[in-house]
Write a protein that holds these residues in place. Structure first.
Motif, PDB file in Angstrom:
ATOM      1  N   LEU A  89       0.763  -1.045  -0.027  1.00  0.00           N
ATOM      2  CA  LEU A  89      -0.171   0.143  -0.013  1.00  0.00           C
ATOM      3  C   LEU A  89       0.747   1.151   0.074  1.00  0.00           C
ATOM      4  N   GLY A  90       1.888   1.235   0.818  1.00  0.00           N
ATOM      5  CA  GLY A  90       2.858   2.459   0.739  1.00  0.00           C
ATOM      6  C   GLY A  90       3.274   2.473  -0.376  1.00  0.00           C
ATOM      7  N   TYR A  91       3.807   1.427  -1.310  1.00  0.00           N
ATOM      8  CA  TYR A  91       4.285   1.587  -2.577  1.00  0.00           C
ATOM      9  C   TYR A  91       3.413   2.184  -3.606  1.00  0.00           C
ATOM     10  N   LEU A  92       2.152   1.862  -3.550  1.00  0.00           N
ATOM     11  CA  LEU A  92       1.129   2.210  -4.432  1.00  0.00           C
ATOM     12  C   LEU A  92       0.813   3.610  -4.032  1.00  0.00           C
ATOM     13  N   VAL A  93       0.823   3.980  -2.860  1.00  0.00           N
ATOM     14  CA  VAL A  93       0.609   5.650  -2.723  1.00  0.00           C
ATOM     15  C   VAL A  93       1.915   6.327  -3.249  1.00  0.00           C
ATOM     16  N   GLY A  94       2.866   5.773  -2.872  1.00  0.00           N
ATOM     17  CA  GLY A  94       4.338   6.604  -3.374  1.00  0.00           C
ATOM     18  C   GLY A  94       4.253   6.496  -4.997  1.00  0.00           C
ATOM     19  N   ARG A  95       3.768   5.508  -5.841  1.00  0.00           N
ATOM     20  CA  ARG A  95       3.810   5.683  -7.174  1.00  0.00           C
ATOM     21  C   ARG A  95       2.693   6.524  -7.513  1.00  0.00           C
TER      22      ARG A  95
END
Length: 100
Positions: free
Chosen positions: A15-21
């Motif tokens: 989820l953190g990766y998705l938010v960052g992207r």
């Protein structure tokens, strides 16, 4: 039960990766890539540090893993030590599923 905990924390990192992207590809373009905005690997590092204060609780681990995902999504800019420089991406050159 331990497997579910591991899956929960991996979900938090994803989820953190998705938010960052999303922030890198859409929010920065929507804001016209401002030079004053810090790169989101900085936000990930701050979340990792903050999560250590609540490490004994599940919330602290969620914060740490979310920060790790956010940090990994902007790993290239961390390795180049970009703090406040704009990325210079256009709508045509942005890619979602890679580490930038």
């Amino acid at each position: 039960m331990a497997i579910l905990s591991v899956l929960n924390f991996l979900a938090a990192a994803f989820l953190g990766y998705l938010v960052g992207r999303w922030a890198d590809n859409y929010l920065n373009v929507w804001l016209n890539d401002p030079p004053w905005a810090p790169h989101h690997w900085i936000h990930g590092a701050i979340l990792i540090i903050m999560g250590n204060f609540w490490f004994t609780y599940s919330l602290g681990l969620w914060i740490i893993f979310f920060g790790v995902g956010l940090f990994i999504s902007d790993l290239k800019d961390f390795l180049d030590l970009k703090f406040f420089a704009p990325d210079g991406k256009t709508k045509e050159t942005r890619r979602f599923w890679h580490i930038d």
